[in-house]
Design a protein around this motif. Structure first.
Motif: not given
Length: 239
Positions: A83-102
């Protein structure tokens, strides 16, 4: 319409229909006006498609590639679901202010409580994101446990719960290309594994149970659930 064509509703899923003939089996997965038709009776599949086209305006999109936010791809020896595109859309809706990953979706040994942190002034975004993660867990069993935990606070989420929700999103950003792998194997051996905690929820002392099921080497089902009763011993929790 579907049953009149000889399909029988599945006893396990209300949107799945099965047609049996001497030439093989045909499966129809129906969701509103989207459907997947698959099986080893190619003659009947062609007949059924033609029959539907006579009754409805239809578009044949060819081999399965995308269905309800789920991407399907294949090679000569395996199938992949993601669900890669679904995740991309979800991250866009979340409006995270950084590019960090864990590296993990939740910190080890975290025990969240309803009283942790300050109540969110507008819990709508939290509820929307958690609901999206519940659907994402269809292809990402690695987030099933944290989503199970975070979904318990949708009625009154706090700043602490939201910070853990953002951690799951940052984990997804770093693992966006992860996919479920289904090898083309003749093995149909069914294997199931289960486990349970005892009084692991610090707020109500209820236990958790979880299971996963493999068909051959392919993971086909998994679930985590909180028990409805409080058990007095770990032996009772595992029953």
């Amino acid at each position: 319409m579907v049953t009149a064509a000889g399909f029988t509703p599945s006893a396990h899923d209300p949107v799945l229909f099965v047609h049996l003939s001497d030439r093989g089996r045909t499966l129809l997965l129906l969701y509103i006006d989207d459907m997947i038709i698959i099986g080893d009776d190619s003659e009947y599949i062609a007949f059924f498609k033609a029959h539907l086209s006579e009754q409805f305006l239809m578009s044949n999109l060819g081999p399965l590639r995308y269905f309800l936010g789920i991407e399907v791809s294949s090679t000569s020896d395996a199938f992949f679901i993601s669900q890669e595109k679904y995740i991309q859309d979800l991250l866009a809706r979340a409006s995270l202010s950084d590019e960090c990953t864990v590296e993990t979706p939740m910190e080890l040994n975290v025990h969240l409580r309803a009283s942790d942190g300050d109540p969110l002034s507008n819990p709508t975004r939290y509820r929307h994101l958690v609901g999206s993660l519940v659907y994402l867990a269809v292809t990402r069993p690695d987030i099933s446990y944290p989503v199970h935990i975070l979904s318990q606070f949708v009625s009154a989420p706090t700043s602490v719960h939201y910070s853990h929700l953002l951690r799951v999103l940052r984990y997804l950003r770093g693992t966006i290309s992860h996919r479920l792998f289904f090898p083309r194997s003749r093995s149909i051996q069914l294997q199931a594994y289960s486990d349970a905690t005892w009084a692991s929820d610090p707020s109500d002392r209820r236990s958790l149970s979880a299971y996963c099921v493999f068909l051959g080497s392919s993971l086909i089902a998994w679930k985590t659930k909180k028990h409805t009763a409080v058990y007095r011993s770990s032996a009772e929790a595992k029953l």
